[in-house]
Design a protein around this motif. Structure first.
Motif, PDB file in Angstrom:
ATOM      1  N   VAL A 102      23.558   0.601  10.167  1.00  0.00           N
ATOM      2  CA  VAL A 102      24.433   0.580   8.989  1.00  0.00           C
ATOM      3  C   VAL A 102      25.858   0.342   9.478  1.00  0.00           C
ATOM      4  O   VAL A 102      26.323   1.040  10.380  1.00  0.00           O
ATOM      5  CB  VAL A 102      24.390   1.922   8.220  1.00  0.00           C
ATOM      6  N   ASN A 103      26.533  -0.638   8.909  1.00  0.00           N
ATOM      7  CA  ASN A 103      27.885  -0.943   9.380  1.00  0.00           C
ATOM      8  C   ASN A 103      28.962  -0.315   8.506  1.00  0.00           C
ATOM      9  O   ASN A 103      28.764  -0.108   7.313  1.00  0.00           O
ATOM     10  CB  ASN A 103      28.081  -2.454   9.451  1.00  0.00           C
ATOM     11  N   LEU A 104      30.097  -0.042   9.111  1.00  0.00           N
ATOM     12  CA  LEU A 104      31.232   0.518   8.384  1.00  0.00           C
ATOM     13  C   LEU A 104      31.772  -0.506   7.389  1.00  0.00           C
ATOM     14  O   LEU A 104      32.150  -0.164   6.267  1.00  0.00           O
ATOM     15  CB  LEU A 104      32.326   0.940   9.378  1.00  0.00           C
ATOM     16  N   ARG A 107      34.794  -0.516   4.452  1.00  0.00           N
ATOM     17  CA  ARG A 107      35.292   0.842   4.238  1.00  0.00           C
ATOM     18  C   ARG A 107      36.428   1.185   5.193  1.00  0.00           C
ATOM     19  O   ARG A 107      37.221   2.074   4.924  1.00  0.00           O
ATOM     20  CB  ARG A 107      34.160   1.849   4.415  1.00  0.00           C
ATOM     21  N   GLY A 108      36.483   0.479   6.329  1.00  0.00           N
ATOM     22  CA  GLY A 108      37.494   0.826   7.322  1.00  0.00           C
ATOM     23  C   GLY A 108      38.551  -0.237   7.535  1.00  0.00           C
ATOM     24  O   GLY A 108      39.636   0.042   8.052  1.00  0.00           O
ATOM     25  N   SER A 109      38.250  -1.480   7.173  1.00  0.00           N
ATOM     26  CA  SER A 109      39.196  -2.562   7.469  1.00  0.00           C
ATOM     27  C   SER A 109      38.919  -3.745   6.555  1.00  0.00           C
ATOM     28  O   SER A 109      37.871  -3.831   5.924  1.00  0.00           O
ATOM     29  CB  SER A 109      39.046  -2.995   8.931  1.00  0.00           C
TER      30      SER A 109
ATOM     31  N   TYR B  74      27.181   9.315  13.676  1.00  0.00           N
ATOM     32  CA  TYR B  74      27.559   8.135  12.884  1.00  0.00           C
ATOM     33  C   TYR B  74      26.652   8.144  11.662  1.00  0.00           C
ATOM     34  O   TYR B  74      25.477   7.798  11.738  1.00  0.00           O
ATOM     35  CB  TYR B  74      27.363   6.907  13.769  1.00  0.00           C
ATOM     36  N   ASP B  76      25.449   7.256   7.940  1.00  0.00           N
ATOM     37  CA  ASP B  76      25.465   6.186   6.925  1.00  0.00           C
ATOM     38  C   ASP B  76      26.599   5.189   7.182  1.00  0.00           C
ATOM     39  O   ASP B  76      27.344   4.813   6.275  1.00  0.00           O
ATOM     40  CB  ASP B  76      25.596   6.773   5.510  1.00  0.00           C
ATOM     41  N   GLY B  77      26.724   4.776   8.430  1.00  0.00           N
ATOM     42  CA  GLY B  77      27.690   3.733   8.773  1.00  0.00           C
ATOM     43  C   GLY B  77      29.101   4.219   8.995  1.00  0.00           C
ATOM     44  O   GLY B  77      30.009   3.411   9.200  1.00  0.00           O
ATOM     45  N   LYS B  78      29.345   5.547   8.946  1.00  0.00           N
ATOM     46  CA  LYS B  78      30.719   6.027   9.120  1.00  0.00           C
ATOM     47  C   LYS B  78      30.745   7.196  10.106  1.00  0.00           C
ATOM     48  O   LYS B  78      30.024   8.180   9.920  1.00  0.00           O
ATOM     49  CB  LYS B  78      31.277   6.464   7.753  1.00  0.00           C
ATOM     50  N   GLU B 105      23.102   7.791  13.341  1.00  0.00           N
ATOM     51  CA  GLU B 105      23.029   7.053  14.605  1.00  0.00           C
ATOM     52  C   GLU B 105      24.007   7.658  15.605  1.00  0.00           C
ATOM     53  O   GLU B 105      24.943   8.362  15.223  1.00  0.00           O
ATOM     54  CB  GLU B 105      23.402   5.580  14.359  1.00  0.00           C
ATOM     55  N   THR B 222      42.708  -3.822  13.317  1.00  0.00           N
ATOM     56  CA  THR B 222      42.012  -3.862  12.028  1.00  0.00           C
ATOM     57  C   THR B 222      42.243  -2.573  11.234  1.00  0.00           C
ATOM     58  O   THR B 222      42.145  -2.570  10.012  1.00  0.00           O
ATOM     59  CB  THR B 222      40.486  -4.033  12.185  1.00  0.00           C
ATOM     60  N   GLY B 223      42.478  -1.463  11.939  1.00  0.00           N
ATOM     61  CA  GLY B 223      42.723  -0.192  11.255  1.00  0.00           C
ATOM     62  C   GLY B 223      41.483   0.635  10.974  1.00  0.00           C
ATOM     63  O   GLY B 223      41.575   1.702  10.354  1.00  0.00           O
ATOM     64  N   ALA B 224      40.300   0.181  11.430  1.00  0.00           N
ATOM     65  CA  ALA B 224      39.070   0.947  11.192  1.00  0.00           C
ATOM     66  C   ALA B 224      39.141   2.318  11.870  1.00  0.00           C
ATOM     67  O   ALA B 224      38.637   3.310  11.348  1.00  0.00           O
ATOM     68  CB  ALA B 224      37.849   0.176  11.688  1.00  0.00           C
ATOM     69  N   ALA B 227      41.131   4.772   9.850  1.00  0.00           N
ATOM     70  CA  ALA B 227      40.429   5.140   8.618  1.00  0.00           C
ATOM     71  C   ALA B 227      39.396   6.235   8.851  1.00  0.00           C
ATOM     72  O   ALA B 227      39.082   6.982   7.929  1.00  0.00           O
ATOM     73  CB  ALA B 227      39.761   3.904   8.010  1.00  0.00           C
TER      74      ALA B 227
END
Ligand code: HEM
Ligand code: SF4
Ligand code: FES
Lengths: 235, 254
Positions: A102-104, A107-109, B74, B76-78, B105, B222-224, B227
Motif C-alpha cells: 500500500v503506498n502513501l 497523502r504525503g506529497s 507502516y 495502511d500505507g502510512k 508492513e 516532496t514533503g512526505a 507529513a
C-alpha cells in the motif's frame, strides 16, 4: 573535503540540480520575453509589424559573442541537469529494493513532486523536437527564408513559426510540452531554492508563491504562441 | 468501559529472517476494544497465536509513550498509521471500526533491512549519530547553564529539532528512502546552539558522508517525511542542512 567528494555527495549532486534548475529558469525568462515579441502583431496593437520586432530580437540573440558564450553555458547547464537528474532518479529508486503493498501516494506529497524524472523526460522529448524545428534550422541550414530590415539580413523566424504551427498535431505536442514544464516547475522552482539552502520561513513562503505564479504564467505564455500562430491571431 | 468492541482482519508481513522473501499472512482479531492501543491489539493477537502454537508476530516497541521511536509499523500505507503527529504505540483502536481490514508492513528501505516480520535494523541511524551527532567536551565541573547566552528563538528551533526520536518514519515515507529529515533534525539541533559551534563544519560533512555510505537516497523536497513525522520535524530543517553542508563543503580548508 575535495571537490570530487563535494560534488559526488547526495547534497552536492542536488546542489548541481538546484543551480542548473535556477539557471534554466532564468533562461526561460529571457526566452519567453523574446518570443512574446510575436504578440506585437496582435490586432489590438494595430502595429502592422509583420514579425519585425520578433525577428530583430531573435537575430540579436544569435549575433553577439556574449550570447554565443551563454548559449554554450546553457547547453552545458541542460546537459548537467539531465544527466544528474537521471542519475539521481535511478539511485533514489534503487534505495528501496522491496516496495510497499500500500503506498502513501498523495497523502504525503503532490504527485508532480514525485514525478520530476517523468516530467523531465517529457520536457526532454519536447526539447529535441523543438530544437529540430527552430534552432538546428537556423544554425546549421539555409532552409529559412531571409528578410532584410535597415539593410541587415536575417532569418525570418516569424514565418518559420507560422509554417511549423500550421499543423494542429505540432500545436498539440507543444501544448503538452508546456503542461509538463508547468508541473516540473510547480515543484522544481521552490525546491531548487530549498536545495541551495534557503531556509528562512519568509523566503520559502515567498518563493513557493512565486514558483506557482511562474509555473502557470510562463508555460501559459509559451503555449499561447503556437495557438496564436495556428489560428492566425498574429499575422 | 466501552462496549464498542470490534472484529478486524489484519494483513501482516511475515518474514522469518533477512534472507527469507516474506509474505503477507491474514489474521482475524476478535473483540478488540476501542480503548486498546494498536500495539495492545498486537499483544492480544500474539498471545492467541502462542496459545495456538503458532509463530507470534515480531515487532519493535519499548516505551509505548511516543518517546523511544522503536515502534515502526507502516499501517495502511502510512508510517505510524492514520493519525497526525503520532507514533504507532499511541495510535488507539478508536481510529478503526468493526469489520475493517488493516494492512501492516515493515519500514522499507535497503538501509533498514528486515530482521524479522515488522522489525527492521535501524543501526544505520546509530552510525550516522556516531559520525558526528554529538559535541566534544572535556570533563570537569559542569558549566553553569546560564554562562552561555542562547537567543530564545534559536533555543526554541533547536528544541523543536531535538524532538526527533529517530524512528525512521521519514525514511519509510520517502520515495527515495532519504534520511534527510532525520539528519537535518540532528544537524539543526546542534548547529543552532553555541555548544554545537566548534564542530559545526566537520559534523555536517561527516554525518552526510555516513548517510550516503548507508545507502539512503537523496532529497527531492516532496514533503512526505514532514507529513508523517510523529514529532512534526519541519522540512525547513532540510534546507538548513543543505546550507550547512554547502557552506562547510565549499570553504573547508582541505
Ligand atoms: C527548461 C527546462 C527545465 C527546467 C527549467 C528545469 C528546472 C528544474 C528545477 C528548478 C528543479 C528543482 C531542482 C531541485 O530540487 O533542487 C528540477 C529538478 C529536476 N529536473 Fe528539471 N528542469 C528542466 C528540464 C529538465 C529536463 C529536460 C529533465 C530531464 C530529464 C529534468 C529532470 C529533472 C529531475 C529528475 C529533477 C528532480 C531532481 C531531484 O529533485 O532529485 N529537468 N528541474
Ligand atoms: S525526523 Fe521525524 S520521522 Fe524522521 S526519525 Fe525523526 S521523529 Fe522519526
Ligand atoms: S514504543 Fe516508544 S515511541 Fe512507540
Amino acid at each position: 573535503m575535495k571537490w570530487s567528494e563535494f560534488f559526488t555527495s547526495s547534497i552536492g549532486k542536488k546542489f548541481v540540480m538546484g543551480l542548473t534548475g535556477i539557471f534554466l529558469v532564468l533562461f526561460l525568462i529571457v526566452h519567453v520575453s523574446i518570443n512574446a515579441c510575436i504578440f506585437a502583431d496582435l490586432p489590438i496593437f494595430n502595429a502592422e509589424d509583420n514579425g519585425r520586432m520578433f525577428n530583430v530580437a531573435a537575430h540579436f540573440m544569435g549575433s553577439t559573442v556574449l550570447i554565443r558564450i551563454l548559449e554554450y553555458g546553457l547547453f552545458i547547464g541542460i546537459l548537467l541537469h539531465i544527466v544528474q537528474g537521471y542519475a539521481l532518479t535511478v539511485k533514489n529508486r534503487a534505495a528501496r529494493g522491496v516496495g510497499y503493498a500500500v503506498n502513501l501516494g498523495n497523502r504525503g506529497s503532490k504527485w508532480y513532486s514525485r514525478s520530476m524524472g517523468l516530467l523531465g523526460t517529457l520536457i526532454l522529448l519536447f526539447l529535441i523536437l523543438h530544437l529540430g524545428h527552430f534552432w538546428t534550422k537556423a544554425r546549421f541550414t539555409d532552409q529559412l527564408s531571409p528578410v532584410t530590415y535597415n539593410g541587415v539580413e536575417m532569418h525570418d523566424m516569424f514565418t518559420r513559426m507560422k509554417d511549423v504551427f500550421a499543423s494542429p498535431l505540432v500545436v498539440l505536442v507543444y501544448i503538452l510540452g508546456c503542461i509538463s514544464l508547468a508541473y516540473h516547475l510547480a515543484h522544481g522552482f521552490q525546491s531548487a531554492f530549498r536545495t541551495v539552502g534557503v531556509h528562512n520561513k519568509k523566503y520559502n513562503i515567498l518563493l513557493t508563491s512565486l514558483g506557482y505564479g511562474f509555473s502557470i504564467i510562463v508555460p501559459l505564455v509559451f503555449a499561447l504562441m503556437p495557438i496564436a500562430m495556428h489560428f492566425g491571431w498574429v499575422a | 468501559m466501552s462496549s464498542n468492541n470490534m472484529n478486524l482482519t489484519l494483513k501482516v508481513w511475515k518474514q522469518k529472517n533477512s534472507q527469507d522473501t516474506g509474505r503477507f499472512e491474514t489474521y482475524q482479531v476478535k473483540n478488540v476494544s476501542e480503548e486498546m492501543s494498536f500495539l495492545e491489539m498486537f499483544d492480544i493477537l500474539n498471545e492467541e497465536l502462542i496459545r495456538e502454537g503458532k509463530d507470534p508476530i515480531a515487532f519493535d516497541h519499548d516505551c509505548r509513550e511516543g518517546i523511544c521511536g522503536t515502534c515502526s509499523m507502516y499501517i495502511d500505507g502510512k508510517p505510524h498509521g492514520p493519525w497526525q503527529a503520532n507514533t504507532t504505540c499511541q495510535l488507539h483502536m478508536r481510529a478503526y471500526k468493526d469489520g475493517d481490514t488493516i494492512t501492516v508492513e515493515p519500514w522499507r528501505a535497503n538501509a533498514f533491512p528486515v530482521i524479522k516480520d515488522l522489525m527492521v535494523d535501524r543501526s544505520s541511524f546509530d552510525r550516522i549519530i556516531q559520525s558526528g551527532g554529538y559535541i566534544s567536551v572535556n570533563t570537569g565541573n559542569a558549566v553553569d547553564a546560564n554562562a552561555l547566552p542562547v537567543e530564545k528563538d534559536k533555543a526554541d528551533a533547536a528544541f523543536a529539532a531535538a524532538a526527533c526520536i529517530g524512528c525512521g518514519a521519514c525514511v519509510a515515507a520517502c520515495k527515495n528512502s532519504s534520511a534527510m529529515l532525520f539528519l537535518s533534525a540532528k544537524v539543526s539541533h546542534l548547529a543552532l546552539l553555541p555548544q554545537g559551534g566548534p564542530e559545526r563544519k566537520t559534523r555536517v560533512l561527516n554525518m552526510v558522508a555516513q548517510m550516503d555510505k548507508e545507502g539512503f537516497g537523496s532529497c527531492t523536497n516532496t514533503g512526505a517525511c514532514e507529513a508523517v513525522c510523529p514529532k512534526e520535524i519541519s522540512l525547513s530543517n532540510i534546507s538548513r542542512l543543505n546550507g550547512e553542508y554547502i557552506a562547510a563543503g565549499l570553504v573547508s580548508e582541505k
